[in-house]
Design a protein around this motif. Structure first.
Motif, short mmCIF file in Angstrom:
data_model
loop_
_atom_site.label_atom_id
_atom_site.label_comp_id
_atom_site.label_asym_id
_atom_site.label_seq_id
_atom_site.Cartn_x
_atom_site.Cartn_y
_atom_site.Cartn_z
N HIS A 54 0.81 -1.22 0.00
CA HIS A 54 0.00 0.00 0.00
C HIS A 54 0.84 1.27 0.00
N GLY A 55 1.71 1.41 -1.00
CA GLY A 55 2.49 2.64 -1.12
C GLY A 55 3.63 2.75 -0.12
N GLU A 190 0.11 -6.42 1.46
CA GLU A 190 -0.89 -5.40 1.75
C GLU A 190 -1.58 -5.64 3.09
N GLU A 191 -1.78 -6.90 3.44
CA GLU A 191 -2.51 -7.23 4.67
C GLU A 191 -1.78 -6.75 5.93
N ALA A 193 0.53 -4.04 5.82
CA ALA A 193 1.25 -2.87 5.32
C ALA A 193 1.82 -2.00 6.43
N GLU A 194 1.05 -1.78 7.50
CA GLU A 194 1.53 -0.90 8.57
C GLU A 194 2.71 -1.52 9.32
#
Length: 210
Positions: A54-55, A190-191, A193-194
């Motif tokens: 995600h970026g 993505e799952e 991402a943080e």
């Protein structure tokens, strides 16, 4: 050695073209004033300025500026040719070194993980390498990375490149190394991402501050 041209201005990352003997390499530079360390980011076989999680890459570029680190995002000339991609990354490392960087971190996703391991083993400017969902093909140079450190991140639900790829690389690596496996995360991460962002950011800050 690459020649550089520059366009644009302002707060956005600045596009540059590295004029190499093998063709132009397009990059985006987030430049911190008087930076002595920098990060080079590249994607996989999808090409372009690809970013996982995600970026992750633009987010890192913006975040690291506040810590006095410059960031270079790189687009391969040929995103399916490992040897040529390694040459592109080495041109990017030289570009950062010419701008005063004394320490450089390499971060690559998928195919890019192998590219960064190979390039990292060849460059005296590189202090650490991060592989995100890295392929194992083309990573023979991992044993030559020390004294450079290595961080590997992989999703346990990756159906494109199984986590055994990173497990194999980690097993063959020497020196300082770490492996983070995220349950439920696929190839693009993505799952998680943080968590990926925080893990990579903290690793880069620790390894580049010297």
């Amino acid at each position: 050695m690459a020649e550089m041209t520059r366009d644009g201005g302002g707060e956005e990352p600045q596009p540059h073209t590295l004029r190499t003997r093998r063709g132009p390499v397009e990059v985006l530079l987030y430049e911190a004033p008087d930076a002595k360390a920098g990060v080079l980011l590249a994607g996989g076989v999808g090409g372009g300025f690809d970013s996982p999680a995600h970026g992750l890459y633009p987010r890192l570029g913006e975040e690291l500026l506040s810590h006095g680190l410059s960031t270079l995002r790189l687009k391969y000339r040929n995103p399916t040719d490992l040897a040529e991609a390694v040459r592109d990354v080495l041109a990017g490392v030289n570009f950062l070194a010419e701008r005063g960087m004394e320490r450089v971190a390499l971060v690559g996703h998928s195919f890019g993980g192998a590219v960064m391991i190979d390039a990292g083993a060849q460059s005296p400017w590189v202090t650490t390498v991060v592989g995100l969902a890295a392929q194992s093909y083309g990573t023979e140079a991992v044993s030559e990375l020390p004294p450079r450190s290595l961080l590997l991140i992989h999703g346990l639900s990756d159906t494109v490149l199984p986590p055994s790829c990173s497990l194999s690389i980690h097993e063959r690596a020497r020196g300082k190394k770490d492996l983070a496996l995220f349950p439920g995360a696929g190839h693009v991460l993505e799952e998680e991402a943080e968590r990926v962002f925080l893990r990579v950011r903290d690793w880069l800050l620790h390894e580049l501050r010297g």
